[in-house]
Design a protein around this motif. Structure first.
Motif, PDB file in Angstrom:
ATOM      1  N   LEU A  67      34.479  43.687  43.574  1.00 50.22           N
ATOM      2  CA  LEU A  67      35.635  42.803  43.679  1.00 50.22           C
ATOM      3  C   LEU A  67      35.505  41.571  42.799  1.00 50.22           C
ATOM      4  O   LEU A  67      36.498  41.087  42.245  1.00 50.22           O
ATOM      5  CB  LEU A  67      35.824  42.365  45.132  1.00 50.22           C
ATOM      6  CG  LEU A  67      36.447  43.371  46.092  1.00 50.22           C
ATOM      7  CD1 LEU A  67      36.355  42.866  47.528  1.00 50.22           C
ATOM      8  CD2 LEU A  67      37.902  43.630  45.721  1.00 50.22           C
ATOM      9  N   PHE A  68      34.279  41.066  42.662  1.00 48.77           N
ATOM     10  CA  PHE A  68      34.073  39.784  41.977  1.00 48.77           C
ATOM     11  C   PHE A  68      33.020  39.904  40.877  1.00 48.77           C
ATOM     12  O   PHE A  68      31.927  39.337  40.991  1.00 48.77           O
ATOM     13  CB  PHE A  68      33.652  38.718  42.985  1.00 48.77           C
ATOM     14  CG  PHE A  68      34.502  38.682  44.215  1.00 48.77           C
ATOM     15  CD1 PHE A  68      35.871  38.505  44.135  1.00 48.77           C
ATOM     16  CD2 PHE A  68      33.939  38.831  45.478  1.00 48.77           C
ATOM     17  CE1 PHE A  68      36.666  38.473  45.270  1.00 48.77           C
ATOM     18  CE2 PHE A  68      34.713  38.794  46.622  1.00 48.77           C
ATOM     19  CZ  PHE A  68      36.089  38.619  46.515  1.00 48.77           C
ATOM     20  N   PRO A  69      33.314  40.618  39.812  1.00 52.16           N
ATOM     21  CA  PRO A  69      32.325  40.771  38.739  1.00 52.16           C
ATOM     22  C   PRO A  69      31.939  39.443  38.087  1.00 52.16           C
ATOM     23  O   PRO A  69      30.840  39.326  37.528  1.00 52.16           O
ATOM     24  CB  PRO A  69      33.028  41.710  37.745  1.00 52.16           C
ATOM     25  CG  PRO A  69      34.484  41.582  38.057  1.00 52.16           C
ATOM     26  CD  PRO A  69      34.567  41.339  39.525  1.00 52.16           C
ATOM     27  N   TRP A  70      32.809  38.453  38.175  1.00 53.70           N
ATOM     28  CA  TRP A  70      32.530  37.144  37.595  1.00 53.70           C
ATOM     29  C   TRP A  70      31.396  36.414  38.328  1.00 53.70           C
ATOM     30  O   TRP A  70      30.821  35.460  37.793  1.00 53.70           O
ATOM     31  CB  TRP A  70      33.776  36.270  37.625  1.00 53.70           C
ATOM     32  CG  TRP A  70      34.495  36.263  38.935  1.00 53.70           C
ATOM     33  CD1 TRP A  70      35.560  37.033  39.296  1.00 53.70           C
ATOM     34  CD2 TRP A  70      34.175  35.470  40.097  1.00 53.70           C
ATOM     35  NE1 TRP A  70      35.937  36.768  40.589  1.00 53.70           N
ATOM     36  CE2 TRP A  70      35.114  35.811  41.105  1.00 53.70           C
ATOM     37  CE3 TRP A  70      33.211  34.501  40.371  1.00 53.70           C
ATOM     38  CZ2 TRP A  70      35.098  35.221  42.366  1.00 53.70           C
ATOM     39  CZ3 TRP A  70      33.195  33.920  41.631  1.00 53.70           C
ATOM     40  CH2 TRP A  70      34.129  34.277  42.606  1.00 53.70           C
ATOM     41  N   CYS A  99      20.445  44.086  38.312  1.00 56.76           N
ATOM     42  CA  CYS A  99      21.449  44.681  37.415  1.00 56.76           C
ATOM     43  C   CYS A  99      22.739  43.868  37.406  1.00 56.76           C
ATOM     44  O   CYS A  99      23.545  43.987  36.471  1.00 56.76           O
ATOM     45  CB  CYS A  99      21.761  46.115  37.846  1.00 56.76           C
ATOM     46  SG  CYS A  99      20.430  47.297  37.535  1.00 56.76           S
ATOM     47  N   HIS A 100      22.930  43.058  38.442  1.00 56.88           N
ATOM     48  CA  HIS A 100      24.182  42.311  38.579  1.00 56.88           C
ATOM     49  C   HIS A 100      24.009  40.802  38.470  1.00 56.88           C
ATOM     50  O   HIS A 100      24.982  40.096  38.162  1.00 56.88           O
ATOM     51  CB  HIS A 100      24.830  42.647  39.923  1.00 56.88           C
ATOM     52  CG  HIS A 100      25.266  44.074  40.047  1.00 56.88           C
ATOM     53  ND1 HIS A 100      26.502  44.516  39.646  1.00 56.88           N
ATOM     54  CD2 HIS A 100      24.602  45.162  40.510  1.00 56.88           C
ATOM     55  CE1 HIS A 100      26.596  45.820  39.860  1.00 56.88           C
ATOM     56  NE2 HIS A 100      25.459  46.241  40.387  1.00 56.88           N
ATOM     57  N   TYR A 101      22.801  40.302  38.735  1.00 64.20           N
ATOM     58  CA  TYR A 101      22.580  38.858  38.731  1.00 64.20           C
ATOM     59  C   TYR A 101      21.322  38.535  37.929  1.00 64.20           C
ATOM     60  O   TYR A 101      20.251  39.078  38.196  1.00 64.20           O
ATOM     61  CB  TYR A 101      22.430  38.332  40.163  1.00 64.20           C
ATOM     62  CG  TYR A 101      23.642  38.583  41.025  1.00 64.20           C
ATOM     63  CD1 TYR A 101      24.705  37.682  41.053  1.00 64.20           C
ATOM     64  CD2 TYR A 101      23.733  39.742  41.799  1.00 64.20           C
ATOM     65  CE1 TYR A 101      25.830  37.930  41.832  1.00 64.20           C
ATOM     66  CE2 TYR A 101      24.855  39.990  42.585  1.00 64.20           C
ATOM     67  CZ  TYR A 101      25.902  39.083  42.587  1.00 64.20           C
ATOM     68  OH  TYR A 101      27.014  39.328  43.354  1.00 64.20           O
ATOM     69  N   ASP A 102      21.478  37.628  36.971  1.00 63.67           N
ATOM     70  CA  ASP A 102      20.339  37.236  36.145  1.00 63.67           C
ATOM     71  C   ASP A 102      19.459  36.219  36.864  1.00 63.67           C
ATOM     72  O   ASP A 102      18.238  36.221  36.724  1.00 63.67           O
ATOM     73  CB  ASP A 102      20.828  36.648  34.819  1.00 63.67           C
ATOM     74  CG  ASP A 102      21.563  37.673  33.968  1.00 63.67           C
ATOM     75  OD1 ASP A 102      21.180  38.863  34.028  1.00 63.67           O
ATOM     76  OD2 ASP A 102      22.519  37.294  33.262  1.00 63.67           O
TER      77      ASP A 102
END
Length: 278
Positions: free
Chosen positions: A177-180, A211-214
């Motif tokens: 829902l919130f890729p940003w 994979c989603h958060y640095d």
């Protein structure tokens, strides 16, 4: 384009609900469905307000009903005005039957439902979360973002994890829902009742979240989840959003049952993202 249903009590408008919905919609070109719950059994007045010198007064009742109608109309006009000013796409639904049934139906056709934790859909004071919120969370057909009374822009993601699929499902749904959100710091939080316990499937959850958060950290707490986790979350910054699994009486984990969620809603002023694993 995704659809956010923002639930409103037309007689007690929640500015925070609209502010959160607008932030989410603006970040990813979503449309806001303003759901104005106008339950025909719910009014701003009670039976004593209708009583005149000759008993229940039809004139008084009609005046009170007109006043409620004016209040709802002004609330909807305010919603439309703010959405237009923010250049956010929107629609308005005026749901006039039983509020809980209407909102559950709206959630079927929504990617996300946003509702304020203080909503009661009656004119009596009720401690949060009110029965209306509890019933909706138990039956919602979309992910739900339960927001606090005061808006704070989202700047940090707190992921409650217990090794069960429901917690991972909630995170997957949030990411979709919130890729940003990937540009913000994320923290995976797990509670164990045994000191020095290993994070369940630690390598796998760490690999997936990275994979989603640095910017990722992992926090392991020890103790009773309902005590330790609440104390830890109370110290979180207002810009954090908490991601957790299903709101369910049958949940195996004490981190993801309705008792825990109720306690979080009772004491925290943070948005709580809840997703059911069907």
């Amino acid at each position: 384009m995704k659809k956010i249903s923002a639930a409103f009590d037309g007689l007690k408008f929640s500015q925070a609900t609209l502010d959160y919905a607008i932030e989410l919609a603006s970040r990813d070109h979503m449309v806001i469905n303003g759901v104005f719950l106008e339950d025909f059994l719910y009014h701003s007045f009670d039976i004593f307000d209708m009583v005149g010198s000759q008993g229940v007064s039809g004139d008084k009742l009609n005046r009170l009903l007109r006043k409620d109608r004016t209040t709802c109309d002004r609330t909807i006009a305010l919603f439309e005005k703010i959405c237009a000013e923010k250049q956010v796409s929107y629609v308005v639904h005026k749901d006039k039957s039983f509020a809980i049934n209407e909102l559950i139906k709206e959630s079927i056709y929504s990617d996300l439902t946003v509702i304020n934790v203080v909503e009661t859909l009656n004119h009596y004071h009720q401690e949060r979360p009110a029965p209306f919120i509890k019933e909706f969370l138990a039956s919602a057909q979309s992910p739900v973002l339960v927001v606090p009374p005061v808006y704070h822009s989202v700047k940090r993601i707190i992921i409650l994890y217990d090794g069960h699929p429901s917690s991972v499902f909630a995170l997957k749904t949030f990411n979709s829902l919130f890729p940003w959100a990937k540009k913000y710091p994320a923290e995976v939080v797990c509670v164990s009742q045994r000191p020095l316990a290993l994070l369940p499937d630690g390598n796998l959850i760490g690999e997936y979240v990275r994979c989603h958060y640095d910017d990722l950290v992992t926090t392991q707490l020890t103790g009773d989840p309902e005590d330790v986790l609440l104390d830890w979350l109370k110290k979180a910054d207002p810009g954090a959003v908490v991601v957790m699994g299903a709101y369910s009486r049958g949940a195996v984990s004490r981190m993801f049952n309705n008792s825990m969620a109720n306690k979080l809603m009772e004491v925290l002023d943070l948005p709580l993202f809840i997703a059911h694993s069907k």
